[in-house]
Design a protein around this motif. Structure first.
Motif, short mmCIF file in Angstrom:
data_model
loop_
_atom_site.label_atom_id
_atom_site.label_comp_id
_atom_site.label_asym_id
_atom_site.label_seq_id
_atom_site.Cartn_x
_atom_site.Cartn_y
_atom_site.Cartn_z
N TYR A 39 1.72 -1.50 12.92
CA TYR A 39 1.78 -2.17 11.62
C TYR A 39 1.18 -3.58 11.66
O TYR A 39 1.59 -4.46 10.90
N SER A 40 0.23 -3.81 12.57
CA SER A 40 -0.38 -5.14 12.61
C SER A 40 -1.50 -5.28 11.57
O SER A 40 -1.85 -6.39 11.19
N ILE A 42 -2.99 -5.06 7.78
CA ILE A 42 -2.42 -5.19 6.43
C ILE A 42 -2.38 -3.80 5.80
O ILE A 42 -3.39 -3.09 5.81
N ALA A 43 -1.24 -3.43 5.28
CA ALA A 43 -1.12 -2.10 4.65
C ALA A 43 -2.03 -2.03 3.42
O ALA A 43 -2.06 -2.96 2.61
N ALA A 44 -2.79 -0.93 3.33
CA ALA A 44 -3.73 -0.77 2.22
C ALA A 44 -2.97 -0.57 0.90
O ALA A 44 -1.87 -0.02 0.88
N TRP B 189 -0.80 -11.46 7.16
CA TRP B 189 0.27 -10.49 7.43
C TRP B 189 1.56 -10.95 6.75
O TRP B 189 2.37 -10.15 6.31
N SER B 192 0.36 -12.09 2.34
CA SER B 192 -0.17 -11.09 1.40
C SER B 192 0.96 -10.17 0.90
O SER B 192 2.13 -10.39 1.19
N ASN B 194 1.43 -7.37 2.04
CA ASN B 194 1.60 -6.40 3.13
C ASN B 194 3.05 -5.90 3.29
O ASN B 194 3.32 -4.70 3.30
N ARG B 197 4.30 -3.73 0.56
CA ARG B 197 3.73 -2.38 0.63
C ARG B 197 4.43 -1.54 1.70
O ARG B 197 4.66 -0.35 1.52
N LEU B 198 4.76 -2.18 2.82
CA LEU B 198 5.48 -1.43 3.88
C LEU B 198 6.84 -0.97 3.37
O LEU B 198 7.31 0.11 3.70
N ARG B 201 6.35 2.28 1.03
CA ARG B 201 5.58 3.45 1.48
C ARG B 201 6.29 4.73 1.03
O ARG B 201 7.52 4.83 1.09
N GLU B 202 5.48 5.72 0.62
CA GLU B 202 6.08 7.01 0.24
C GLU B 202 6.77 7.67 1.42
O GLU B 202 7.71 8.44 1.27
N MET B 264 12.68 2.00 6.51
CA MET B 264 11.48 2.82 6.70
C MET B 264 11.80 4.16 7.37
O MET B 264 10.97 5.06 7.39
N LEU B 266 12.11 4.51 10.54
CA LEU B 266 11.48 4.55 11.87
C LEU B 266 12.54 4.19 12.91
O LEU B 266 13.12 3.10 12.86
N PHE B 268 13.69 3.24 16.51
CA PHE B 268 13.35 2.71 17.83
C PHE B 268 14.61 2.76 18.70
O PHE B 268 15.05 1.74 19.22
#
Lengths: 157, 295
Positions: A39-40, A42-44, B189, B192, B194, B197-198, B201-202, B264, B266, B268
Protein backbone atom coordinates in the motif's frame (compact mmCIF):
# COMPACT_ATOMS: atom_id res chain seq x y z
CA UNK A 1 28.51 -16.44 27.37
CA UNK A 2 31.55 -17.55 25.42
CA UNK A 3 33.32 -15.23 23.00
CA UNK A 4 32.47 -17.62 20.14
CA UNK A 5 28.80 -17.45 21.01
CA UNK A 6 28.89 -13.63 21.19
CA UNK A 7 30.57 -13.52 17.78
CA UNK A 8 27.94 -15.89 16.42
CA UNK A 9 25.13 -13.62 17.65
CA UNK A 10 26.84 -10.61 16.04
CA UNK A 11 27.02 -12.52 12.75
CA UNK A 12 23.31 -13.25 13.08
CA UNK A 13 22.55 -9.56 13.74
CA UNK A 14 24.53 -8.63 10.63
CA UNK A 15 22.64 -11.26 8.61
CA UNK A 16 19.36 -9.71 9.75
CA UNK A 17 20.31 -6.06 9.31
CA UNK A 18 22.44 -5.81 6.16
CA UNK A 19 20.14 -7.58 3.64
CA UNK A 20 17.07 -5.98 5.24
CA UNK A 21 18.49 -2.48 4.76
CA UNK A 22 19.64 -3.39 1.24
CA UNK A 23 16.08 -4.37 0.28
CA UNK A 24 14.64 -1.32 2.07
CA UNK A 25 16.79 1.19 0.19
CA UNK A 26 16.94 -0.63 -3.17
CA UNK A 27 13.25 -1.58 -3.24
CA UNK A 28 14.19 -5.13 -4.28
CA UNK A 29 12.32 -8.13 -2.91
CA UNK A 30 14.22 -11.19 -1.62
CA UNK A 31 11.62 -12.81 0.64
CA UNK A 32 11.87 -13.26 3.60
CA UNK A 33 13.82 -9.99 3.30
CA UNK A 34 11.63 -7.30 1.83
CA UNK A 35 11.22 -3.53 1.35
CA UNK A 36 7.63 -3.95 2.63
CA UNK A 37 6.01 -1.85 -0.09
CA UNK A 38 2.43 -2.83 0.75
CA UNK A 39 0.00 0.00 0.00
CA UNK A 40 2.90 2.41 -0.59
CA UNK A 41 1.43 3.53 -3.94
CA UNK A 42 -1.37 6.07 -3.87
CA UNK A 43 -4.62 4.16 -4.28
CA UNK A 44 -6.16 4.86 -7.70
CA UNK A 45 -9.47 6.72 -7.83
CA UNK A 46 -10.87 3.97 -10.06
CA UNK A 47 -10.16 0.30 -9.29
CA UNK A 48 -7.91 -1.52 -11.81
CA UNK A 49 -9.43 -4.06 -14.26
CA UNK A 50 -10.03 -7.50 -12.73
CA UNK A 51 -10.21 -11.02 -14.07
CA UNK A 52 -13.57 -12.72 -13.61
CA UNK A 53 -14.24 -16.38 -14.42
CA UNK A 54 -17.63 -17.24 -15.87
CA UNK A 55 -19.10 -20.70 -16.31
CA UNK A 56 -20.99 -21.55 -19.50
CA UNK A 57 -24.16 -23.28 -18.33
CA UNK A 58 -25.63 -26.52 -19.72
CA UNK A 59 -28.86 -24.66 -20.66
CA UNK A 60 -30.03 -24.35 -24.25
CA UNK A 61 -29.19 -21.69 -25.22
CA UNK A 62 -26.28 -21.53 -22.76
CA UNK A 63 -25.82 -18.57 -20.47
CA UNK A 64 -22.84 -17.38 -18.45
CA UNK A 65 -22.70 -17.26 -14.66
CA UNK A 66 -19.92 -15.79 -12.51
CA UNK A 67 -18.21 -18.62 -10.61
CA UNK A 68 -17.32 -17.99 -6.96
CA UNK A 69 -13.52 -17.92 -6.62
CA UNK A 70 -13.52 -20.32 -3.67
CA UNK A 71 -15.07 -22.99 -5.91
CA UNK A 72 -12.05 -23.26 -8.21
CA UNK A 73 -9.10 -21.13 -7.08
CA UNK A 74 -8.35 -22.24 -3.50
CA UNK A 75 -5.88 -21.78 -1.84
CA UNK A 76 -5.28 -18.64 -3.93
CA UNK A 77 -6.91 -15.60 -2.33
CA UNK A 78 -8.44 -12.98 -4.67
CA UNK A 79 -5.33 -10.77 -4.58
CA UNK A 80 -2.99 -13.65 -5.43
CA UNK A 81 -5.34 -14.96 -8.13
CA UNK A 82 -5.53 -11.58 -9.87
CA UNK A 83 -1.75 -11.12 -9.65
CA UNK A 84 -1.04 -14.62 -11.00
CA UNK A 85 -3.43 -14.21 -13.95
CA UNK A 86 -1.97 -10.77 -14.74
CA UNK A 87 1.56 -12.18 -14.77
CA UNK A 88 0.51 -15.06 -17.01
CA UNK A 89 -1.27 -12.70 -19.39
CA UNK A 90 1.86 -10.55 -19.61
CA UNK A 91 4.25 -13.51 -19.96
CA UNK A 92 5.34 -15.76 -22.80
CA UNK A 93 2.65 -17.77 -24.65
CA UNK A 94 -0.14 -16.27 -22.51
CA UNK A 95 -2.94 -17.99 -24.43
CA UNK A 96 -1.61 -21.53 -23.87
CA UNK A 97 -0.75 -20.82 -20.22
CA UNK A 98 -4.12 -19.29 -19.43
CA UNK A 99 -5.98 -22.15 -21.14
CA UNK A 100 -3.99 -24.69 -19.09
CA UNK A 101 -4.90 -22.81 -15.93
CA UNK A 102 -8.57 -22.64 -16.94
CA UNK A 103 -8.61 -26.40 -17.58
CA UNK A 104 -7.30 -26.91 -14.04
CA UNK A 105 -9.88 -24.48 -12.64
CA UNK A 106 -12.67 -26.26 -14.54
CA UNK A 107 -11.59 -29.65 -13.14
CA UNK A 108 -11.42 -28.22 -9.63
CA UNK A 109 -14.83 -26.57 -10.07
CA UNK A 110 -16.32 -29.91 -11.15
CA UNK A 111 -14.74 -31.63 -8.14
CA UNK A 112 -16.15 -28.94 -5.84
CA UNK A 113 -19.57 -29.29 -7.54
CA UNK A 114 -19.61 -32.98 -6.63
CA UNK A 115 -19.34 -31.91 -2.99
CA UNK A 116 -21.79 -28.99 -3.17
CA UNK A 117 -25.20 -29.44 -4.78
CA UNK A 118 -25.65 -25.64 -4.84
CA UNK A 119 -23.15 -25.21 -7.69
CA UNK A 120 -24.64 -25.57 -11.20
CA UNK A 121 -23.09 -27.75 -13.92
CA UNK A 122 -21.09 -25.99 -16.64
CA UNK A 123 -19.84 -27.04 -20.05
CA UNK A 124 -16.84 -24.76 -19.89
CA UNK A 125 -15.39 -21.55 -18.50
CA UNK A 126 -14.54 -18.15 -19.92
CA UNK A 127 -12.08 -15.68 -18.43
CA UNK A 128 -12.93 -12.00 -18.88
CA UNK A 129 -10.94 -8.89 -18.04
CA UNK A 130 -13.58 -6.65 -16.51
CA UNK A 131 -13.43 -2.90 -15.88
CA UNK A 132 -12.82 -2.47 -12.14
CA UNK A 133 -15.65 0.06 -11.90
CA UNK A 134 -18.08 -2.71 -12.84
CA UNK A 135 -17.34 -4.79 -9.72
CA UNK A 136 -20.67 -5.44 -8.06
CA UNK A 137 -22.62 -3.80 -10.90
CA UNK A 138 -25.24 -5.78 -12.89
CA UNK A 139 -23.68 -8.06 -15.51
CA UNK A 140 -23.24 -6.70 -19.01
CA UNK A 141 -23.07 -8.94 -22.06
CA UNK A 142 -20.20 -9.57 -22.58
CA UNK A 143 -18.98 -8.65 -19.07
CA UNK A 144 -15.57 -7.54 -20.37
CA UNK A 145 -12.83 -8.49 -22.80
CA UNK A 146 -12.68 -12.25 -23.37
CA UNK A 147 -9.15 -13.38 -22.48
CA UNK A 148 -9.37 -17.17 -22.73
CA UNK A 149 -11.93 -19.95 -22.74
CA UNK A 150 -12.11 -23.71 -22.28
CA UNK A 151 -15.36 -25.35 -23.25
CA UNK A 152 -14.66 -28.95 -22.22
CA UNK A 153 -12.59 -30.26 -19.33
CA UNK A 154 -10.79 -32.61 -21.72
CA UNK A 155 -10.23 -30.10 -24.53
CA UNK A 156 -6.65 -30.01 -25.86
CA UNK A 157 -4.52 -26.88 -26.14
CA UNK B 1 33.12 4.86 22.20
CA UNK B 2 33.53 2.75 25.30
CA UNK B 3 30.14 3.93 26.59
CA UNK B 4 28.48 3.08 23.27
CA UNK B 5 30.11 -0.35 23.25
CA UNK B 6 28.95 -0.97 26.83
CA UNK B 7 25.44 0.12 25.97
CA UNK B 8 25.47 -2.15 22.89
CA UNK B 9 26.63 -5.17 24.89
CA UNK B 10 24.11 -4.45 27.65
CA UNK B 11 21.29 -4.19 25.14
CA UNK B 12 22.06 -7.57 23.58
CA UNK B 13 23.61 -9.56 26.39
CA UNK B 14 22.46 -8.21 29.77
CA UNK B 15 21.86 -11.33 31.89
CA UNK B 16 18.20 -12.26 32.22
CA UNK B 17 16.34 -15.26 33.59
CA UNK B 18 15.27 -17.97 31.10
CA UNK B 19 11.59 -17.53 32.03
CA UNK B 20 10.92 -14.60 29.71
CA UNK B 21 12.25 -16.35 26.61
CA UNK B 22 10.59 -19.63 27.61
CA UNK B 23 7.19 -17.94 27.93
CA UNK B 24 7.68 -16.25 24.55
CA UNK B 25 8.38 -19.73 23.15
CA UNK B 26 5.30 -21.29 24.70
CA UNK B 27 2.91 -18.48 23.77
CA UNK B 28 4.24 -17.84 20.24
CA UNK B 29 4.55 -21.47 19.16
CA UNK B 30 1.19 -22.19 20.79
CA UNK B 31 -0.38 -19.35 18.80
CA UNK B 32 1.33 -20.57 15.59
CA UNK B 33 -0.13 -24.06 16.20
CA UNK B 34 -3.63 -22.58 16.50
CA UNK B 35 -3.09 -20.24 13.53
CA UNK B 36 -2.01 -23.05 11.21
CA UNK B 37 -4.10 -25.91 12.63
CA UNK B 38 -6.58 -25.87 9.75
CA UNK B 39 -4.14 -24.64 7.10
CA UNK B 40 -4.33 -27.11 4.20
CA UNK B 41 -0.77 -26.79 2.91
CA UNK B 42 -1.20 -29.63 0.39
CA UNK B 43 -3.73 -27.52 -1.56
CA UNK B 44 -0.81 -25.55 -3.04
CA UNK B 45 0.32 -28.73 -4.75
CA UNK B 46 -2.99 -29.01 -6.62
CA UNK B 47 -2.52 -25.74 -8.50
CA UNK B 48 -1.41 -25.98 -12.15
CA UNK B 49 2.30 -25.81 -13.03
CA UNK B 50 1.70 -22.61 -15.01
CA UNK B 51 0.98 -20.73 -11.77
CA UNK B 52 4.30 -21.75 -10.17
CA UNK B 53 6.36 -18.53 -10.11
CA UNK B 54 9.08 -19.29 -7.56
CA UNK B 55 10.51 -16.55 -5.36
CA UNK B 56 14.28 -15.89 -5.83
CA UNK B 57 15.14 -18.03 -2.78
CA UNK B 58 13.35 -21.08 -4.18
CA UNK B 59 14.70 -20.43 -7.67
CA UNK B 60 18.26 -20.33 -6.32
CA UNK B 61 17.74 -23.55 -4.37
CA UNK B 62 15.98 -25.20 -7.37
CA UNK B 63 12.89 -25.92 -5.26
CA UNK B 64 10.38 -27.61 -7.59
CA UNK B 65 6.61 -27.11 -7.56
CA UNK B 66 5.38 -29.42 -4.81
CA UNK B 67 3.08 -32.40 -5.26
CA UNK B 68 0.05 -32.65 -2.92
CA UNK B 69 1.02 -36.00 -1.29
CA UNK B 70 4.57 -35.18 -0.12
CA UNK B 71 3.40 -31.70 0.84
CA UNK B 72 0.84 -33.19 3.22
CA UNK B 73 3.63 -35.14 4.96
CA UNK B 74 5.89 -32.07 5.18
CA UNK B 75 3.03 -30.05 6.66
CA UNK B 76 2.25 -32.77 9.23
CA UNK B 77 5.90 -32.89 10.34
CA UNK B 78 6.02 -29.09 10.55
CA UNK B 79 2.88 -28.88 12.66
CA UNK B 80 4.17 -31.62 14.98
CA UNK B 81 7.45 -29.71 15.32
CA UNK B 82 5.53 -26.54 16.24
CA UNK B 83 3.69 -28.45 18.98
CA UNK B 84 6.94 -29.99 20.27
CA UNK B 85 8.58 -26.55 20.28
CA UNK B 86 5.67 -25.13 22.26
CA UNK B 87 5.89 -27.75 25.01
CA UNK B 88 9.67 -27.86 24.87
CA UNK B 89 10.12 -31.48 23.84
CA UNK B 90 13.47 -32.07 22.11
CA UNK B 91 13.39 -28.30 21.80
CA UNK B 92 16.58 -27.77 19.80
CA UNK B 93 15.56 -30.31 17.14
CA UNK B 94 11.90 -29.25 17.15
CA UNK B 95 12.63 -25.54 16.74
CA UNK B 96 15.17 -26.30 13.98
CA UNK B 97 12.62 -28.38 12.05
CA UNK B 98 10.00 -25.67 12.63
CA UNK B 99 12.36 -23.07 11.16
CA UNK B 100 13.56 -25.03 8.10
CA UNK B 101 10.16 -26.41 7.11
CA UNK B 102 8.55 -23.09 8.04
CA UNK B 103 10.78 -21.30 5.56
CA UNK B 104 9.49 -23.66 2.86
CA UNK B 105 5.82 -23.84 3.87
CA UNK B 106 5.43 -20.13 4.62
CA UNK B 107 7.32 -19.28 1.42
CA UNK B 108 5.12 -21.43 -0.82
CA UNK B 109 2.22 -18.98 -1.23
CA UNK B 110 4.61 -16.25 -2.41
CA UNK B 111 5.58 -18.49 -5.34
CA UNK B 112 2.06 -18.27 -6.75
CA UNK B 113 1.45 -14.83 -8.21
CA UNK B 114 2.64 -12.28 -5.69
CA UNK B 115 4.82 -11.88 -2.62
CA UNK B 116 2.88 -10.52 0.31
CA UNK B 117 4.29 -9.51 3.65
CA UNK B 118 2.12 -11.03 6.34
CA UNK B 119 4.32 -13.92 7.41
CA UNK B 120 8.00 -13.01 6.90
CA UNK B 121 8.34 -12.02 10.57
CA UNK B 122 7.11 -15.48 11.54
CA UNK B 123 9.95 -17.03 9.52
CA UNK B 124 12.49 -14.85 11.33
CA UNK B 125 11.05 -15.67 14.75
CA UNK B 126 11.20 -19.40 13.99
CA UNK B 127 14.85 -19.04 12.91
CA UNK B 128 15.84 -16.95 15.94
CA UNK B 129 14.19 -19.40 18.33
CA UNK B 130 15.96 -22.32 16.63
CA UNK B 131 19.32 -20.66 17.28
CA UNK B 132 18.49 -19.77 20.88
CA UNK B 133 18.35 -21.72 24.14
CA UNK B 134 14.62 -21.19 24.51
CA UNK B 135 14.05 -24.71 25.86
CA UNK B 136 16.18 -24.26 28.98
CA UNK B 137 13.15 -23.48 31.18
CA UNK B 138 9.44 -24.34 31.33
CA UNK B 139 9.97 -27.26 28.99
CA UNK B 140 9.49 -31.02 28.97
CA UNK B 141 13.21 -31.26 28.23
CA UNK B 142 13.84 -29.61 31.58
CA UNK B 143 11.38 -31.93 33.35
CA UNK B 144 13.07 -34.98 31.84
CA UNK B 145 16.53 -33.81 32.93
CA UNK B 146 17.84 -35.96 35.78
CA UNK B 147 16.97 -34.26 39.05
CA UNK B 148 20.57 -33.87 40.25
CA UNK B 149 21.41 -31.97 37.08
CA UNK B 150 18.34 -29.79 37.53
CA UNK B 151 20.04 -26.97 39.40
CA UNK B 152 18.53 -23.46 39.11
CA UNK B 153 19.49 -21.84 35.83
CA UNK B 154 21.50 -18.66 36.36
CA UNK B 155 20.60 -15.51 34.42
CA UNK B 156 22.48 -15.21 31.14
CA UNK B 157 22.71 -13.10 28.00
CA UNK B 158 21.63 -16.25 26.14
CA UNK B 159 18.07 -15.44 27.19
CA UNK B 160 18.29 -11.77 26.22
CA UNK B 161 19.62 -11.61 22.66
CA UNK B 162 16.84 -13.70 21.02
CA UNK B 163 14.18 -11.31 22.34
CA UNK B 164 16.23 -8.32 21.18
CA UNK B 165 16.63 -9.90 17.72
CA UNK B 166 12.85 -10.12 17.39
CA UNK B 167 12.60 -6.45 18.43
CA UNK B 168 15.21 -5.65 15.80
CA UNK B 169 13.16 -7.37 13.08
CA UNK B 170 10.06 -5.41 14.11
CA UNK B 171 12.09 -2.20 13.82
CA UNK B 172 13.55 -3.09 10.41
CA UNK B 173 10.20 -4.17 9.00
CA UNK B 174 8.16 -1.15 10.08
CA UNK B 175 10.90 1.30 9.19
CA UNK B 176 11.01 -0.29 5.71
CA UNK B 177 7.24 -0.02 5.40
CA UNK B 178 7.20 3.68 6.34
CA UNK B 179 10.21 4.44 4.14
CA UNK B 180 8.57 2.66 1.17
CA UNK B 181 5.50 4.87 1.46
CA UNK B 182 7.54 8.08 1.47
CA UNK B 183 9.92 6.92 -1.29
CA UNK B 184 7.12 5.72 -3.58
CA UNK B 185 4.50 8.40 -3.02
CA UNK B 186 6.15 11.13 -0.97
CA UNK B 187 4.02 13.22 1.35
CA UNK B 188 1.09 12.71 -1.03
CA UNK B 189 0.59 9.39 0.77
CA UNK B 190 -0.58 11.53 3.69
CA UNK B 191 -1.99 14.66 2.06
CA UNK B 192 -3.95 13.10 -0.84
CA UNK B 193 -7.22 11.15 -0.82
CA UNK B 194 -5.16 7.93 -0.60
CA UNK B 195 -6.15 6.92 2.94
CA UNK B 196 -9.83 7.65 2.32
CA UNK B 197 -9.71 5.45 -0.79
CA UNK B 198 -8.11 2.62 1.19
CA UNK B 199 -10.93 2.90 3.72
CA UNK B 200 -13.58 2.62 1.01
CA UNK B 201 -12.15 -0.21 -1.12
CA UNK B 202 -14.84 -2.63 -2.29
CA UNK B 203 -12.58 -5.46 -1.17
CA UNK B 204 -12.66 -4.32 2.46
CA UNK B 205 -14.20 -7.09 4.54
CA UNK B 206 -13.47 -6.02 8.12
CA UNK B 207 -16.15 -5.99 10.80
CA UNK B 208 -15.94 -2.19 10.88
CA UNK B 209 -15.78 -1.68 7.08
CA UNK B 210 -19.00 0.38 7.13
CA UNK B 211 -17.62 2.53 9.93
CA UNK B 212 -14.41 3.01 7.92
CA UNK B 213 -16.46 4.17 4.92
CA UNK B 214 -18.14 6.75 7.16
CA UNK B 215 -14.74 7.86 8.47
CA UNK B 216 -13.51 8.31 4.90
CA UNK B 217 -15.92 11.23 4.48
CA UNK B 218 -13.82 13.24 6.97
CA UNK B 219 -10.65 14.05 5.05
CA UNK B 220 -8.96 15.65 8.09
CA UNK B 221 -9.38 12.38 10.04
CA UNK B 222 -7.99 10.31 7.17
CA UNK B 223 -4.98 12.59 6.75
CA UNK B 224 -4.31 12.55 10.48
CA UNK B 225 -4.45 8.74 10.57
CA UNK B 226 -2.19 8.54 7.50
CA UNK B 227 0.34 10.87 9.14
CA UNK B 228 0.25 8.89 12.39
CA UNK B 229 0.75 5.64 10.44
CA UNK B 230 3.87 6.88 8.63
CA UNK B 231 5.25 8.55 11.77
CA UNK B 232 4.86 5.36 13.84
CA UNK B 233 6.42 3.20 11.14
CA UNK B 234 9.39 5.45 10.37
CA UNK B 235 10.16 6.00 14.06
CA UNK B 236 9.88 2.31 15.04
CA UNK B 237 13.71 1.90 15.36
CA UNK B 238 13.56 4.34 18.31
CA UNK B 239 12.01 1.49 20.31
CA UNK B 240 15.44 -0.13 20.37
CA UNK B 241 17.03 2.77 22.21
CA UNK B 242 14.24 4.49 24.14
CA UNK B 243 11.88 2.98 26.66
CA UNK B 244 9.50 5.94 26.26
CA UNK B 245 9.37 5.38 22.51
CA UNK B 246 8.71 1.70 23.18
CA UNK B 247 5.69 2.53 25.36
CA UNK B 248 4.20 4.74 22.63
CA UNK B 249 5.16 3.06 19.35
CA UNK B 250 4.74 -0.65 20.09
CA UNK B 251 1.11 -0.39 21.30
CA UNK B 252 0.45 2.19 18.55
CA UNK B 253 1.53 -0.19 15.79
CA UNK B 254 -0.31 -3.08 17.46
CA UNK B 255 -3.54 -1.05 17.51
CA UNK B 256 -2.92 0.04 13.91
CA UNK B 257 -2.78 -3.60 12.83
CA UNK B 258 -5.93 -4.42 14.79
CA UNK B 259 -7.54 -1.43 13.04
CA UNK B 260 -6.46 -2.72 9.61
CA UNK B 261 -7.99 -6.10 10.49
CA UNK B 262 -11.27 -4.55 11.63
CA UNK B 263 -11.64 -2.13 8.71
CA UNK B 264 -9.90 -3.63 5.65
CA UNK B 265 -10.12 -7.25 6.78
CA UNK B 266 -6.37 -7.74 6.23
CA UNK B 267 -5.05 -10.07 8.92
CA UNK B 268 -1.44 -9.69 10.01
CA UNK B 269 -1.80 -12.36 12.68
CA UNK B 270 1.91 -13.30 12.82
CA UNK B 271 2.75 -9.69 13.70
CA UNK B 272 0.10 -9.61 16.42
CA UNK B 273 1.38 -12.92 17.80
CA UNK B 274 5.05 -11.90 17.71
CA UNK B 275 4.17 -8.74 19.63
CA UNK B 276 4.24 -11.07 22.66
CA UNK B 277 8.03 -10.63 22.58
CA UNK B 278 7.57 -7.04 23.74
CA UNK B 279 5.98 -8.12 27.02
CA UNK B 280 8.47 -8.51 29.94
CA UNK B 281 6.89 -11.76 31.10
CA UNK B 282 9.25 -12.32 34.03
CA UNK B 283 8.32 -8.90 35.45
CA UNK B 284 4.62 -9.52 34.79
CA UNK B 285 4.87 -12.81 36.72
CA UNK B 286 6.80 -11.15 39.55
CA UNK B 287 4.21 -8.38 39.82
CA UNK B 288 1.37 -10.91 39.66
CA UNK B 289 3.01 -13.04 42.35
CA UNK B 290 3.50 -10.05 44.63
CA UNK B 291 -0.13 -9.04 44.19
CA UNK B 292 -1.32 -12.57 44.98
CA UNK B 293 0.84 -12.94 48.08
CA UNK B 294 0.29 -9.33 49.20
CA UNK B 295 4.03 -8.76 49.53
Amino acid sequence: MSVARILFVHALIAALVVPSLYDTFSGEEHWPYSPYPMYSRIAAATPPPRYHLYGVTLDDPPTEIRLPERSYAGPLNPLRLQAALSRLAAGERPEASLRAVLRNFLERYEAERQRSAALPGVRGVRLYLVDGRRDGAPREDPPGRLVAEVLHATEGP
Amino acid sequence: VRAIADHWMRFWFAPSTPVNLALCRILCFGAFVVLHARYDVSAWGELPDELWMPIPLFETLHVPKPAPGPLWVVAAVWKAALVASCVGLFTRAATSVSAVLGLYILGLPHSFGITDHANALEVWVLAIMALSKCGDALSLDRVMTRSKRRAPIPPSGEYTWPVRCVWLMFALIFFASGYSKLRTSGLAWITSENFARLMTREANTGLLAAWASALARHSWACRTLAAVTVALEISYPLTLVSQRARFAIVPGIFLMQVGILLTMGLAFYPFLICSLFWVPWDRVIDAGGRRLTGS
